[in-house]
Motif scaffolding. Structure first.
Motif, PDB file in Angstrom:
ATOM      1  N   SER A 125     -31.192  12.459  58.853  1.00 42.63           N
ATOM      2  CA  SER A 125     -30.868  12.505  57.433  1.00 42.63           C
ATOM      3  C   SER A 125     -29.578  13.288  57.231  1.00 42.63           C
ATOM      4  O   SER A 125     -28.680  12.884  56.493  1.00 42.63           O
ATOM      5  CB  SER A 125     -32.010  13.187  56.665  1.00 42.63           C
ATOM      6  OG  SER A 125     -31.586  13.498  55.360  1.00 42.63           O
ATOM      7  N   ALA A 126     -29.505  14.423  57.904  1.00 41.81           N
ATOM      8  CA  ALA A 126     -28.350  15.300  57.724  1.00 41.81           C
ATOM      9  C   ALA A 126     -27.068  14.670  58.274  1.00 41.81           C
ATOM     10  O   ALA A 126     -26.037  14.624  57.601  1.00 41.81           O
ATOM     11  CB  ALA A 126     -28.624  16.635  58.408  1.00 41.81           C
ATOM     12  N   LEU A 131     -22.569   9.788  56.976  1.00 37.14           N
ATOM     13  CA  LEU A 131     -21.188   9.628  56.522  1.00 37.14           C
ATOM     14  C   LEU A 131     -20.596  10.986  56.180  1.00 37.14           C
ATOM     15  O   LEU A 131     -19.406  11.209  56.304  1.00 37.14           O
ATOM     16  CB  LEU A 131     -21.160   8.742  55.279  1.00 37.14           C
ATOM     17  CG  LEU A 131     -21.589   7.288  55.474  1.00 37.14           C
ATOM     18  CD1 LEU A 131     -21.674   6.589  54.122  1.00 37.14           C
ATOM     19  CD2 LEU A 131     -20.598   6.565  56.376  1.00 37.14           C
ATOM     20  N   GLY A 132     -21.481  11.898  55.742  1.00 36.38           N
ATOM     21  CA  GLY A 132     -21.042  13.242  55.386  1.00 36.38           C
ATOM     22  C   GLY A 132     -20.334  13.930  56.546  1.00 36.38           C
ATOM     23  O   GLY A 132     -19.373  14.676  56.348  1.00 36.38           O
ATOM     24  N   TYR A 182     -23.459   5.821  48.300  1.00 33.45           N
ATOM     25  CA  TYR A 182     -23.459   5.991  49.759  1.00 33.45           C
ATOM     26  C   TYR A 182     -23.624   4.640  50.437  1.00 33.45           C
ATOM     27  O   TYR A 182     -22.982   4.321  51.441  1.00 33.45           O
ATOM     28  CB  TYR A 182     -24.629   6.888  50.109  1.00 33.45           C
ATOM     29  CG  TYR A 182     -24.599   7.559  51.454  1.00 33.45           C
ATOM     30  CD1 TYR A 182     -24.155   8.861  51.587  1.00 33.45           C
ATOM     31  CD2 TYR A 182     -25.055   6.902  52.590  1.00 33.45           C
ATOM     32  CE1 TYR A 182     -24.163   9.496  52.812  1.00 33.45           C
ATOM     33  CE2 TYR A 182     -25.059   7.539  53.819  1.00 33.45           C
ATOM     34  CZ  TYR A 182     -24.619   8.831  53.921  1.00 33.45           C
ATOM     35  OH  TYR A 182     -24.620   9.463  55.132  1.00 33.45           O
ATOM     36  N   PHE A 209     -24.192  18.882  50.951  1.00 33.47           N
ATOM     37  CA  PHE A 209     -24.294  17.430  51.115  1.00 33.47           C
ATOM     38  C   PHE A 209     -24.638  17.090  52.555  1.00 33.47           C
ATOM     39  O   PHE A 209     -25.546  16.312  52.841  1.00 33.47           O
ATOM     40  CB  PHE A 209     -22.965  16.779  50.710  1.00 33.47           C
ATOM     41  CG  PHE A 209     -22.975  15.281  50.783  1.00 33.47           C
ATOM     42  CD1 PHE A 209     -23.452  14.531  49.709  1.00 33.47           C
ATOM     43  CD2 PHE A 209     -22.520  14.603  51.906  1.00 33.47           C
ATOM     44  CE1 PHE A 209     -23.468  13.141  49.762  1.00 33.47           C
ATOM     45  CE2 PHE A 209     -22.537  13.221  51.967  1.00 33.47           C
ATOM     46  CZ  PHE A 209     -23.009  12.484  50.894  1.00 33.47           C
ATOM     47  N   SER A 210     -23.916  17.703  53.458  1.00 28.67           N
ATOM     48  CA  SER A 210     -24.085  17.348  54.856  1.00 28.67           C
ATOM     49  C   SER A 210     -25.475  17.723  55.374  1.00 28.67           C
ATOM     50  O   SER A 210     -26.041  17.015  56.201  1.00 28.67           O
ATOM     51  CB  SER A 210     -22.998  18.027  55.690  1.00 28.67           C
ATOM     52  OG  SER A 210     -23.130  17.638  57.030  1.00 28.67           O
ATOM     53  N   SER A 240     -28.147  17.650  53.669  1.00 26.06           N
ATOM     54  CA  SER A 240     -29.146  16.957  52.827  1.00 26.06           C
ATOM     55  C   SER A 240     -29.992  17.932  52.016  1.00 26.06           C
ATOM     56  O   SER A 240     -31.186  17.735  51.853  1.00 26.06           O
ATOM     57  CB  SER A 240     -30.107  16.100  53.672  1.00 26.06           C
ATOM     58  OG  SER A 240     -29.422  15.211  54.491  1.00 26.06           O
TER      59      SER A 240
HETATM   60  N1  PHE Z   1     -26.540  14.445  54.700  1.00 24.97           N
HETATM   61  C1  PHE Z   1     -26.148  13.087  54.551  1.00 24.97           C
HETATM   62  C2  PHE Z   1     -24.781  12.927  55.202  1.00 24.97           C
HETATM   63  O1  PHE Z   1     -24.208  13.865  55.639  1.00 24.97           O
HETATM   64  C3  PHE Z   1     -26.158  12.641  53.118  1.00 24.97           C
HETATM   65  C4  PHE Z   1     -27.389  13.013  52.380  1.00 24.97           C
HETATM   66  C5  PHE Z   1     -27.323  13.887  51.309  1.00 24.97           C
HETATM   67  C6  PHE Z   1     -28.625  12.521  52.775  1.00 24.97           C
HETATM   68  C7  PHE Z   1     -28.452  14.284  50.630  1.00 24.97           C
HETATM   69  C8  PHE Z   1     -29.774  12.904  52.114  1.00 24.97           C
HETATM   70  C9  PHE Z   1     -29.690  13.788  51.055  1.00 24.97           C
HETATM   71  O2  PHE Z   1     -24.262  11.866  55.270  1.00 24.97           O
END
Ligand code: PHE
Length: 462
Positions: free
Chosen positions: A20-21, A24-25, A102, A218-219, A221
């Motif tokens: 999850s983490a 694309l981030g 996303y 964001f990265s 999650s």
């Molecule tokens: N962490 C994911 C990424 O880096 C994006 C994301 C954000 C997923 C929030 C879940 C919740 O791409």
């Protein structure tokens, strides 16, 4: 618990949460945020924030999820604090919004993979026409949403965990081979310097600090309940603190390595002139195809195809987690069948994503009518900024809730399951200090700073 599903093993949970983490981030967003935020100074602050501000939020989210075995709204109800389920409501809204755009970018990544294997390296210069080609980008976005929906419909251990177990190791091998390769290119060292030698004057820059915090949330999650949801499928035997530490290290490590791969490629492309680096959402889509082209026919096709396949894989384990959040909510609270929940939610999210889909060239209005002080004008960037601040605010509320409403003793009791020595450990003291004082204060202050800076163009840091 088994009726909702659960992770079959500790490593399954760690890989799924790291999946999850990592997305694309890390590979798309991190490098251009580094470029926009001033290079290595940004990297330094990002690392500090990830460990001292974000890690405590992660432990708290996972603990709330595991304690209640519920989705982000149900979790607060189950703890007996119904009013606080507003955190979950915002969280689910935020997850829906994130996935809506996303998925569009993930579709581009997949589309680029196809272009690369067809040897179309000119696509980098034609990025603008690529994103305006509504038929193509819609098709890619549909394929991506469909794949995400399919996996989520297979459930927690049979879908999400299985996917992560295959894709995460593949991803690591792919990314390390690309780093090794990028280091062999001329001017690679200029890229590494740009990335790793900080310009200390930038450490107090509002874009550097604010951007690093937005990026860290964001990265990882965090702030919207993705980890409450994943935590709700975690066994009581597992150690939440060490699992969270591994997830954080994993994510930060991959972002760091993605930078190591990217900046030598960029440096190579710019002939070592790093002052010409342009950030922005196009960084990898515009720059990289040209780099791959110079490798020559077959090698370019292989390395280029490999890279965008990697990006698509990384995105998929994240889109899956984003979809799982609203799905878990309707499955828990409305007793809806998983498959039905998945179909309804993915359709709604796809529709909400349409302005982002058309807002990258195809529709004049959605591409230009949404001005931000930073200079961007498109709808997708605006939604990205809104969700970024929602995540930070969510993180602030979650730790504040845990420390002062749910109470630290209850949090500690949950963490102690699977970590018997927790109550007597220094880790407990540090964690309590972070969630009671450090995180709420710093997150609240930076939230205000970022909102003023990004939405009103007012720099409160002077
Ligand atoms: N962490 C994911 C990424 O880096 C994006 C994301 C954000 C997923 C929030 C879940 C919740 O791409």
């Amino acid at each position: 618990m088994s009726a909702r599903g659960n992770f079959s093993s500790r490593i399954g949970f760690i890989l799924a949460a790291a999946g999850s983490a990592v997305g694309l981030g890390n590979i798309w967003k991190f490098p251009f945020e580094v470029a926009d935020g001033g290079g290595a100074a940004f990297v330094l602050i990002y690392l500090i924030f990830a460990f001292i501000l974000c890690f405590p939020v992660m432990v708290t989210e996972v603990a709330i999820g595991r304690k209640t075995e519920k989705n982000p709204i149900g979790a607060f109800n189950a703890l007996g604090f119904k009013k606080w389920n507003i955190i979950g409501k915002f969280g689910i809204l935020c997850g829906v919004l994130i996935l809506s755009f996303y998925n569009v970018v993930a579709g581009w990544a997949f589309g680029y993979f196809l272009e690369m294997i067809m040897g179309n390296f000119g696509i980098g210069e034609a990025f603008g026409s690529f994103t305006s080609d509504i038929v193509k980008v819609s098709a890619y976005a549909i394929v991506f949403m469909f794949t995400t929906a399919y996996i989520v419909s297979k459930g927690v251990s049979g879908g999400i965990e299985k996917l992560a177990k295959i894709l995460m190791p593949t991803l690591i091998i792919m990314i390390l081979s690309l780093v090794a390769y990028s280091f062999t290119l001329p001017n690679a060292i200029e890229g590494v310097k740009y990335y790793l030698v900080p310009d200390l004057s930038k450490l107090t820059n509002v874009n550097t600090i604010g951007g690093a915090l937005r990026q860290a949330f964001f990265s990882l999650s965090l702030g919207m309940g993705a980890l409450i949801t994943y935590g709700s499928y975690l066994s009581k035997k597992e150690n939440i603190v060490s699992s969270s530490a591994m997830i954080t290290l994993f994510d930060v490590g991959i972002a760091f390595i993605a930078g190591l791969m990217m900046f030598p490629l960029v440096a190579y492309n710019l002939g070592g002139e790093m002052s010409n680096v342009q950030g922005g959402a196009g960084l990898i889509f515009v720059t990289l195809p040209g780099v791959f082209e110079t490798l020559g026919g077959t090698l370019g096709v292989i390395v280029g195809g490999f890279f965008f396949l990697l990006l698509s894989f990384a995105a998929l384990t994240s889109t899956v987690s984003l979809l799982e959040v609203p799905v878990s909510y309707v499955v828990d609270e409305y007793k809806m069948k998983r498959t039905k929940a998945v179909i309804i939610m993915s359709a709604i999210i796809f529709i909400i994503g349409l302005p982002s889909l058309v807002g990258n060239g195809y529709s004049e209005f959605f591409s230009n009518a949404f001005k931000l002080p930073g200079g961007s004008t498109d709808f997708m960037t605006l939604v990205g900024y809104i969700t970024d601040v929602l995540l930070m605010f969510g993180g602030f509320l979650i730790v504040t809730f845990a420390a002062y409403v749910w109470k630290k003793e209850n949090l500690a009791e949950e963490i102690s399951q699977g970590y018997p020595g927790f109550n007597d450990s220094i880790i407990k003291k540090l964690l309590n200090f972070c969630i009671s004082y450090l995180c709420p204060v710093v997150l609240a202050l930076l939230f205000v700073v970022v909102v003023f800076n990004n939405f009103f163009g007012i720099n409160l840091l002077g």
